[in-house]
Enzyme design. Structure first.
Site, PDB file in Angstrom:
ATOM      1  CB  SER A  52      63.698   2.554 -53.024  1.00  0.00           C
ATOM      2  OG  SER A  52      62.792   2.806 -54.051  1.00  0.00           O
ATOM      3  CG  HIS A  64      58.858   4.954 -51.721  1.00  0.00           C
ATOM      4  ND1 HIS A  64      59.026   3.603 -51.505  1.00  0.00           N
ATOM      5  CD2 HIS A  64      59.866   5.335 -52.535  1.00  0.00           C
ATOM      6  CE1 HIS A  64      60.079   3.184 -52.191  1.00  0.00           C
ATOM      7  NE2 HIS A  64      60.616   4.215 -52.825  1.00  0.00           N
ATOM      8  CG  ASP A  98      55.952   2.899 -50.456  1.00  0.00           C
ATOM      9  OD1 ASP A  98      55.820   3.049 -51.686  1.00  0.00           O
ATOM     10  OD2 ASP A  98      56.990   2.435 -49.941  1.00  0.00           O
TER      11      ASP A  98
END
Ligand SMILES: *[C@@H]1O[C@H](CO)[C@@H](O)[C@H](O)[C@H]1NC(C)=O
Ligand SMILES: *[C@@H]1O[C@H](CO)[C@@H](O)[C@H](O)[C@H]1NC(C)=O
Length: 406
Positions: A189, A376, A346
């Site tokens: 991320s 995600h 996501d």
């Protein structure tokens, strides 16, 4: 008494309404995901309430709650030696597999944790657990970089870069018995964003004695140019990262004002009359970078007139160190072999997919690992009570690729 009996179903209905979220059929463990999302939403709303009462910044409260909850879990490790160190002023946690006498030098991974550049820590059990498992399964030295909360761009980027460069010095590698030709830079991320940005900067550094062999990016955030890519449109309400939450992480990262969110949402910062944005438009072309199967009912959002003042005041929005997807082709061509993991459900799916496509066109060998039923952040959710099959599935695939390529 009777009133209580009437209240109960009403409360149950209300909670069901709060928890229930229409999810795509393909997502794994949907009820568990709804519960995780509802918990996260409730906690975030509480933090925003505290923020609006001006008691504390919402991210400070959220981070405090995450770390407090995290202390309830303990991660034990018999074999892996875990030590905290400081690399050029940056805190890191080092995971070392046991040394077996006269064996060869070890492989190594520099890992940068996720959490919107502001949340979580290398010391939380989620990341401790991931790094320990990586060290164990790869028999590799894992350096987990700590990010300082309550700072903004470019601090996090500089910290990640400083810690990595310190580690890449031949004498430091020797101290940890690491093979200089077998090092990967990785992160998930926001950590994937920093990992990509660090690799780009290292590739420009002429004097570097040691360079990473690989980069492995897990559902990375890579651009703030377009908040209406097909995946942003298709997953705008998807847990655990709805579009408005991702936009607010960006605003916090670049130290902007929350009122900006309305403009970013419709790409008012990169409209056709915004000069500095024009040159990036060809680099971020969904028509040529994404296969048709990604697009579905996609409608590009390209406005003619917007606010040029936004990018003037916040140049970080188009700074390649914050948005590695905007790098030029010459920089991309110098990047190490890459692994990019993306999840179908996501908002950031297309950030990763487009970066993979651009790297590949620049001649870099790329493995794009696409998970159709994952969401995600799933890779760190492998421990009870937040254990998801998506977590184990993605983690295994990521570690397998590292094992085969590092
Ligand atoms: C994007 O790519 C398509 C297909 O290659 C091309 O027709 C279009 O002109 C490109 N758009 C921009 C802004 O470069
Ligand atoms: C976007 O920019 C235009 C032109 O400056 C402005 O009129 C409009 O109000 C902006 N939209 C939002 C949501 O702020």
């Amino acid at each position: 008494m009777r009133a209580a009996w009437l209240l109960l179903p009403a409360l149950a209905a209300l909670s069901a309404y709060y928890v229930y979220l229409p999810l795509p059929g393909a997502v794994s463990d949907p009820w568990k995901l709804m519960l995780l999302d509802a918990t996260f939403r409730a906690v975030q709303q509480t933090c925003h309430l505290i923020h609006s009462l001006r008691l504390s910044h919402h991210l400070t409260v959220l981070n405090y709650l995450i770390c407090t909850f995290d202390k309830l879990k303990s991660v034990s490790s018999e074999d892996i030696k875990i030590t905290d160190a400081v690399f050029d002023g940056v805190e890191v946690r080092v995971f070392e597999p046991p040394s077996k006498g006269d064996e060869d030098l070890k492989r190594s991974v520099v890992y940068i944790h996720g959490g919107g550049w502001a949340l979580a820590s290398a010391r939380t059990s989620l990341y401790n657990n991931l790094c320990r498992i990586m060290a164990e399964s790869l028999n590799a030295v894992v350096v987990s970089v700590e990010l300082v909360p309550e700072v903004w761009f470019p601090e996090q980027y500089h910290d990640a870069l400083r810690a990595t460069k310190h580690f890449l010095q031949p004498d430091v590698l020797a101290e940890y018995s690491v093979d200089p030709s077998r090092i990967a830079i990785s992160g998930d991320s926001a950590g994937g964003n920093l990992a990509a940005a660090v690799c780009q900067q290292l590739s420009k550094d002429e004097d570097l004695p040691v360079r990473p062999k690989l980069q492995a990016l897990i559902y990375p955030v890579l651009q703030a140019f377009d908040f209406n890519t097909p995946s942003y449109q298709q997953n705008m309400n998807m847990p655990v990262l709805p579009r408005y939450v991702m936009i607010s992480y960006w605003i916090d990262y670049i130290n902007g004002d929350y009122d900006l969110a309305r403009e970013l949402l419709i790409n008012n910062h990169t409209t056709l009359n915004v000069g500095p944005a024009l040159s990036f438009r060809t680099r971020l072309n969904w028509t040529s970078l994404l296969p048709p199967s990604f697009k579905k009912n996609y409608k590009p959002v390209v406005q003619t007139t917007g606010s040029a003042a936004i990018v003037e005041q916040l140049p970080a929005l188009l700074d390649v160190r914050a948005a590695p997807l905007l790098a030029d082709d010459a920089t991309l061509a110098r990047q190490p072999r890459a692994y990019v993991l993306i999840c179908e459900n996501d908002v950031l799916r297309d950030d990763g997919a487009m970066y993979a496509a651009r790297l590949e066109r620049a001649g870099v060998p790329v493995t794009l690992d696409r998970f159709h039923d994952c969401f995600h952040g799933c890779m760190i959710f492998t421990m009870w009570p937040t254990d998801f099959s998506a977590g184990v599935q993605t983690r295994n695939s990521y570690i397998k690729w590292l094992d085969e390529n590092l």
